[in-house]
Design a protein around this motif. Structure first.
Motif, short mmCIF file in Angstrom:
data_model
loop_
_atom_site.label_atom_id
_atom_site.label_comp_id
_atom_site.label_asym_id
_atom_site.label_seq_id
_atom_site.Cartn_x
_atom_site.Cartn_y
_atom_site.Cartn_z
N UNK A 130 0.80 -1.19 -0.01
CA UNK A 130 -0.04 -0.09 -0.11
C UNK A 130 1.01 1.23 -0.01
N UNK A 131 1.91 1.12 0.93
CA UNK A 131 2.77 2.33 0.87
C UNK A 131 3.52 2.54 -0.49
N UNK A 132 3.95 1.48 -1.05
CA UNK A 132 4.61 1.76 -2.56
C UNK A 132 3.55 2.38 -3.44
N UNK A 191 0.46 9.28 3.68
CA UNK A 191 0.19 7.82 3.66
C UNK A 191 0.64 7.33 5.24
N UNK A 192 1.95 7.93 5.63
CA UNK A 192 2.28 7.46 7.10
C UNK A 192 1.20 7.42 7.95
N UNK A 193 0.54 8.70 7.94
CA UNK A 193 -0.63 8.96 8.93
C UNK A 193 -1.51 7.94 8.83
N UNK A 194 -1.81 7.51 7.63
CA UNK A 194 -3.04 6.48 7.48
C UNK A 194 -2.57 5.12 7.76
N UNK A 195 -1.17 4.77 7.51
CA UNK A 195 -0.76 3.36 7.62
C UNK A 195 -0.22 3.29 9.25
N UNK A 196 -0.07 4.08 9.84
CA UNK A 196 0.62 4.13 11.19
C UNK A 196 2.19 3.84 11.31
N UNK A 197 2.95 4.38 10.11
CA UNK A 197 4.25 4.17 10.17
C UNK A 197 4.78 5.64 10.05
N UNK A 198 6.03 5.93 9.77
CA UNK A 198 6.85 7.00 9.70
C UNK A 198 7.02 7.50 8.01
N UNK A 199 6.98 8.74 7.77
CA UNK A 199 7.16 9.01 6.34
C UNK A 199 8.54 8.44 5.82
N UNK A 200 9.55 8.21 6.45
CA UNK A 200 10.80 7.56 6.13
C UNK A 200 10.42 6.01 5.92
N UNK A 201 9.50 5.31 6.67
CA UNK A 201 9.21 4.05 6.19
C UNK A 201 8.57 3.86 5.09
N UNK A 202 7.66 4.83 4.78
CA UNK A 202 6.98 4.83 3.49
C UNK A 202 7.91 4.94 2.35
N UNK A 203 8.97 5.95 2.47
CA UNK A 203 9.84 6.04 1.28
C UNK A 203 10.91 4.82 1.44
N UNK A 204 11.14 4.13 2.25
CA UNK A 204 11.84 2.88 2.33
C UNK A 204 11.07 1.78 1.41
N UNK A 205 9.65 1.65 1.85
CA UNK A 205 8.80 0.56 1.13
C UNK A 205 8.91 0.86 -0.26
N UNK A 206 8.66 2.21 -0.75
CA UNK A 206 8.64 2.67 -2.23
C UNK A 206 9.92 2.22 -2.64
N UNK A 207 11.08 2.22 -2.07
CA UNK A 207 12.53 2.11 -2.54
C UNK A 207 12.69 0.43 -2.53
N UNK A 208 12.14 -0.38 -1.79
CA UNK A 208 12.36 -1.55 -1.57
C UNK A 208 11.45 -2.42 -2.88
N UNK A 209 10.32 -1.95 -2.85
CA UNK A 209 9.59 -2.57 -4.10
C UNK A 209 10.03 -2.32 -5.48
N UNK A 210 10.50 -1.13 -5.64
CA UNK A 210 11.18 -0.64 -7.09
C UNK A 210 12.29 -1.44 -7.12
N UNK A 211 13.19 -1.23 -6.07
CA UNK A 211 14.61 -2.00 -6.39
C UNK A 211 14.12 -3.63 -6.46
N UNK A 212 13.35 -4.23 -5.90
CA UNK A 212 12.70 -5.56 -6.28
C UNK A 212 12.27 -5.70 -7.65
#
Length: 209
Positions: free
Chosen positions: A162-164, A177-198
């Motif tokens: 969802x974050x990605x 997104x972070x406020x909605x999912x209960x994570x930090x904005x940094x975690x959202x950016x990290x999720x985006x980066x991980x999926x794109x890298x994969x």
């Protein structure tokens, strides 16, 4: 698939997940995985057909070219390496296809698609480094990535996806997104980066980290 403990799921400071660790599609094919081979053919055959049409290969010869290309992939894929930033499987495949089309033309002589003029013109088929893509190829590459996304979807926990998706496809701000999912904005950016890298990793579009 990565799973979060309830405690981590409640923590806004926790990263979304630890990322996927499974083999890439290229590695699975190199290991002679039959299902992975079928997925690779399904992913890249439309792009190969487009290149053949673009290079003027007769419609009745396209299937032969694809057969030759994939035969060469079976033989040569173990030697494919992504040890440079510019290395990509798609570029490597483009080079293999170009070589096979040139070989077809040379074997055919005046009977090659388009006759002798085509032969002379195609001696300078563009190579992967200089061949500019057209609108149709751009669409096909987009389809390629969409199909690859379906392959990697189940490797990620739902909140990561969802974050990605919301950050990359829907263009939402990481903070929202972070406020909605209960994570930090940094975690959202990290999720985006991980999926794109994969995604790039599965397609062989960049070196593995």
């Amino acid at each position: 698939m990565d799973r979060l403990s309830p405690a981590k799921a409640r923590s806004r400071s926790a990263s979304v997940d630890s990322g996927a660790t499974s083999l890439t599609l290229i590695e699975q094919v190199q290991a002679r995985d039959g299902e992975a081979w079928k997925r690779l053919v399904d992913l890249y055959a439309p792009l190969l057909r487009h290149w053949c049409r673009r290079w003027g290969v007769r419609s009745e010869d396209v299937d032969d070219v694809l057969q030759e290309v994939f035969r060469a992939v079976v033989v040569g894929l173990r030697g494919f390496r992504r040890d440079r930033e510019s290395a990509s499987f798609r570029g490597w495949l483009h080079g293999v296809a170009r070589h096979k089309v040139l070989s077809l033309i040379r074997r055919g002589g005046s009977q090659a698609p388009g006759g002798t003029n085509f032969y002379e013109r195609t001696l300078l088929l563009p190579d992967p480094a200089t061949d500019d893509s057209d609108d149709e190829e751009g669409t096909l590459v987009g389809d390629l990535y969409q199909n690859a996304l379906r392959l990697v979807r189940l490797e990620f926990e739902d909140r990561t996806w969802q974050a990605f998706w919301r950050a990359t496809v829907e263009g939402e701000a990481p903070a929202a997104i972070a406020a909605d999912l209960g994570v930090t904005p940094a975690a959202v950016r990290q999720a985006k980066s991980r999926v794109l890298r994969r995604l790039k990793d599965v397609l062989g579009e960049s070196p593995r980290s």
